[in-house]
Design an enzyme around this catalytic site. Structure first.
Site, PDB file in Angstrom:
ATOM      1  N   ARG A   1       8.307 -14.291   5.587  1.00  9.47           N
ATOM      2  CA  ARG A   1       8.680 -13.637   4.921  1.00  9.47           C
ATOM      3  C   ARG A   1      10.008 -13.987   4.076  1.00  9.47           C
ATOM      4  O   ARG A   1       9.747 -14.179   2.445  1.00  9.47           O
ATOM      5  CB  ARG A   1       8.684 -12.308   5.183  1.00  9.47           C
ATOM      6  CG  ARG A   1       8.066 -11.567   5.098  1.00  9.47           C
ATOM      7  CD  ARG A   1       7.877  -9.993   5.190  1.00  9.47           C
ATOM      8  NE  ARG A   1       8.812  -9.475   4.929  1.00  9.47           N
ATOM      9  CZ  ARG A   1       9.338  -8.457   5.865  1.00  9.47           C
ATOM     10  NH1 ARG A   1       8.234  -7.523   6.611  1.00  9.47           N
ATOM     11  NH2 ARG A   1      10.271  -7.367   5.453  1.00  9.47           N
TER      12      ARG A   1
ATOM     13  N   ASP B   1       0.714  -1.400  -0.269  1.00  6.84           N
ATOM     14  CA  ASP B   1       0.053  -0.083  -0.205  1.00  6.84           C
ATOM     15  C   ASP B   1       1.194   1.077   0.055  1.00  6.84           C
ATOM     16  O   ASP B   1       0.672   2.347  -0.524  1.00  6.84           O
ATOM     17  CB  ASP B   1      -0.818  -0.022   1.098  1.00  6.84           C
ATOM     18  CG  ASP B   1      -0.748  -0.231   2.563  1.00  6.84           C
ATOM     19  OD1 ASP B   1       0.621  -0.751   2.699  1.00  6.84           O
ATOM     20  OD2 ASP B   1      -0.991   0.477   3.696  1.00  6.84           O
TER      21      ASP B   1
ATOM     22  N   ASP C   1       0.794  -9.766   3.639  1.00 11.63           N
ATOM     23  CA  ASP C   1      -0.927  -9.278   4.443  1.00 11.63           C
ATOM     24  C   ASP C   1      -1.572 -10.012   3.604  1.00 11.63           C
ATOM     25  O   ASP C   1      -2.766 -10.301   4.258  1.00 11.63           O
ATOM     26  CB  ASP C   1      -0.730  -8.315   5.651  1.00 11.63           C
ATOM     27  CG  ASP C   1       0.941  -7.943   5.609  1.00 11.63           C
ATOM     28  OD1 ASP C   1       1.652  -9.346   6.389  1.00 11.63           O
ATOM     29  OD2 ASP C   1       1.538  -6.524   5.859  1.00 11.63           O
TER      30      ASP C   1
HETATM   31  O1  F6P Z   1       3.203  -6.043   5.890  1.00  9.89           O
HETATM   32  C1  F6P Z   1       4.656  -6.843   5.343  1.00  9.89           C
HETATM   33  C2  F6P Z   1       5.253  -6.926   7.518  1.00  9.89           C
HETATM   34  O2  F6P Z   1       5.896  -8.207   7.552  1.00  9.89           O
HETATM   35  C3  F6P Z   1       4.114  -7.119   8.647  1.00  9.89           C
HETATM   36  O3  F6P Z   1       2.975  -8.637   8.268  1.00  9.89           O
HETATM   37  C4  F6P Z   1       5.316  -6.848   9.733  1.00  9.89           C
HETATM   38  O4  F6P Z   1       4.226  -5.829  10.572  1.00  9.89           O
HETATM   39  C5  F6P Z   1       5.938  -6.125   8.686  1.00  9.89           C
HETATM   40  O5  F6P Z   1       5.981  -6.547   7.728  1.00  9.89           O
HETATM   41  C6  F6P Z   1       7.262  -6.083   9.415  1.00  9.89           C
HETATM   42  O6  F6P Z   1       7.948  -5.084   8.543  1.00  9.89           O
HETATM   43  P1  F6P Z   1       9.576  -4.882   9.256  1.00  9.89           P
HETATM   44  O7  F6P Z   1       9.946  -5.820   7.856  1.00  9.89           O
HETATM   45  O8  F6P Z   1      10.149  -3.638   8.596  1.00  9.89           O
HETATM   46  O9  F6P Z   1       9.589  -5.186  10.383  1.00  9.89           O
END
Ligand code: F6P
Length: 369
Positions: free
Chosen positions: A296, A123, A147
């Site tokens: 991820r 987004d 997400d």
């Molecule tokens: O938007 C993807 C995401 O993995 C979310 O699920 C999580 O809250 C956030 O990014 C974590 O972000 P970062 O990698 O900046 O810690």
């Protein structure tokens, strides 16, 4: 140096990484290779590659992308900080502010001979796409996020891989929980949406599933846990989305201190929930597992590679059709395009009355209400 006879499309990946990004990049490059007059370049770390001095722009050809579709992450890097409209600047007093470098970026794109841009991101990245489009940039968006919270598309790539990881975690916790007569709380990602939590709870057969869209009542969670134990024997698995919140409380987050990072940092809901359960009188052993970025990283599952490949091919064909100002999207069974405005206007949240929530309840999963 740009071959002056050829047109150039610049690809950037922005925001948090996501399994399938490389499959999109590969698909764009492979499809573009069929058009002799086009070449593809990548900007390193979102648009930082365009704005950095010297710039960091790499040629992406078939050799460069061979086999990358099975690799997690992104071969051109990403960042979820800053960007052309909020470039971090250190003030004289040592504090950080931001500068709008978008006009400069557009001039740099022109200088680099870029005819079109494909911005792969969630987004935040698509909001940047919209603003760049309004300033005259020939830009197309590709939605990504584990997400699954973008409303214009049925699914984002990366989501199913994250669900698979979370489901594997539920499966594994089940055997250790059963062996020790324990309760386990598995914290999964998803920001303000409960998609990963709901899908993995159903797939793994969890006992409790707590998502942001259905605020929980701790007493209902207690009741469900007790129903899973007889004379101290039994076990229970609770899947909790990082954005879950109690009926009369708020979600657990902290402001990030990282420079240029605009989002709040969610996480920590599992330990908060355990504290609430203990306060409510829970006596069984209880442990937490925070799955974090394991959701991820790594290889995208087949579903995400396929969706990502379709997005990449269609995004390049949108460039050929000059369909700028739009984001590619999946609306079963078609790959379509939607204006950025529509794509970023609202989030995709779990509908508490949906079939999947009904199915979860139907197989006895306590949704906390
Ligand atoms: O938007 C993807 C995401 O993995 C979310 O699920 C999580 O809250 C956030 O990014 C974590 O972000 P970062 O990698 O900046 O810690």
């Amino acid at each position: 140096m740009k071959d002056s006879m050829r047109k150039r499309v610049l690809v950037a990946t922005g925001g948090g990484d996501c399994p399938g990004l490389n499959a999109v990049i590969r698909a764009i490059v492979m499809r573009a290779a069929k058009e002799r007059e086009w070449e593809v370049v990548g900007s390193i770390n979102a648009f930082d590659g365009v704005l950095n001095e010297p710039n960091e722009i790499v040629i992406l050809d078939e050799k460069e992308v061979a086999g990358v579709h099975i690799r997690g992450g992104t071969i051109i890097g990403t960042t979820n900080k800053g960007g052309p409209f909020a470039w971090p600047i250190k003030n004289q007093d040592g504090t950080w502010g931001s500068a709008d470098r978008s006009d400069e970026m557009l001039r740099r794109l022109q200088y680099l001979g870029v005819d079109a841009v494909i911005n792969i991101g969630g987004d935040g990245s698509q909001q940047i796409s919209q603003k760049l489009f309004e300033k005259g940039c020939n830009i197309i968006g590709v939605p990504k996020t584990i997400d699954n919270d973008l409303s214009a598309t049925d699914f984002t790539f990366g989501f199913q891989t994250a669900v698979q990881e979370a489901t594997t975690a539920v499966d594994k916790l089940m055997t250790t929980a059963a062996s020790h007569n324990r309760v386990f709380v598995l914290e999964v990602m998803g920001r303000y949406a409960g998609w990963i939590g709901l899908h993995s709870a159903v797939a793994g057969g969890a006992d409790v599933c707590l998502i942001p869209e259905i605020p929980y009542d701790i007493e209902k969670v207690m009741e469900k846990i007790y129903s899973r134990f007889t004379r101290g024997r039994g076990y229970a698995i609770i899947v909790v989305s990082e954005g879950a919140k109690p009926k009369d409380g708020d979600m657990h987050y902290e402001e990030s201190k990282e420079v240029g990072y605009k989002n709040v940092r969610l996480g920590g809901v599992a330990s908060k929930l355990i504290a609430e359960l203990k306060e409510a009188g829970l006596k069984t052993d209880i442990r937490e597992t925070v799955l974090g970025h394991l959701q991820r990283g790594g290889t995208p599952i087949a579903y995400d590679r396929i969706l990502a490949t379709q997005f990449g091919v269609e995004a390049f064909e949108m460039v050929l059709r000059k369909e700028f100002g739009k984001m590619v999207a999946y609306r079963h069974p078609n790959i379509v395009s939607v204006p950025f405005e529509e794509a970023i206007s609202h989030y995709n949240f779990v509908n508490p009355d949906s079939y999947l929530v009904k199915a979860a309840r139907g197989v006895g999963i306590c949704m906390g209400d």
